[in-house]
Design a protein around this motif. Structure first.
Motif, PDB file in Angstrom:
ATOM      1  N   SER A  34       0.829  -1.211  -0.050  1.00 25.34           N
ATOM      2  CA  SER A  34       0.252   0.019  -0.219  1.00 25.34           C
ATOM      3  C   SER A  34       0.675   1.355  -0.103  1.00 25.34           C
ATOM      4  N   TYR A  35       0.674   2.306  -1.142  1.00 28.61           N
ATOM      5  CA  TYR A  35       0.815   3.465  -0.684  1.00 28.61           C
ATOM      6  C   TYR A  35       0.795   4.718  -0.397  1.00 28.61           C
ATOM      7  N   ALA A  36       0.457   5.622   0.993  1.00 23.52           N
ATOM      8  CA  ALA A  36      -0.278   7.150   0.837  1.00 23.52           C
ATOM      9  C   ALA A  36       1.413   7.733   1.569  1.00 23.52           C
TER      10      ALA A  36
END
Length: 68
Positions: A34-36
């Motif tokens: 996941s990337y944020a």
């Protein structure tokens, strides 16, 4: 026991090295990374869940997951 860890870090090579180290020690990738965007720091953050089967150990809250 099946141990679970969520490895997180800024989107740098250090994150990739941490995941690579975990996999080389017998951890298995669990799901997609996941990337944020971290607006406070102004950087992208990454997360990757990993699991590891540790058949000879019972779970207790004081287990040092990174040491498995």
């Amino acid at each position: 026991m099946i141990a679970y860890r969520l490895i997180t870090n800024d989107d740098t090579s250090e994150f990739c090295h941490r995941v690579t180290e975990a996999v080389s020690k017998g951890w298995t990738l669990y799901g997609s990374p996941s990337y944020a965007f971290d607006a406070t720091k102004g950087v992208m953050r990454c997360a990757q869940a990993v699991t590891k089967d540790v058949p000879d150990q019972d779970y207790t809250p004081d287990v040092k997951l990174g040491a498995l």
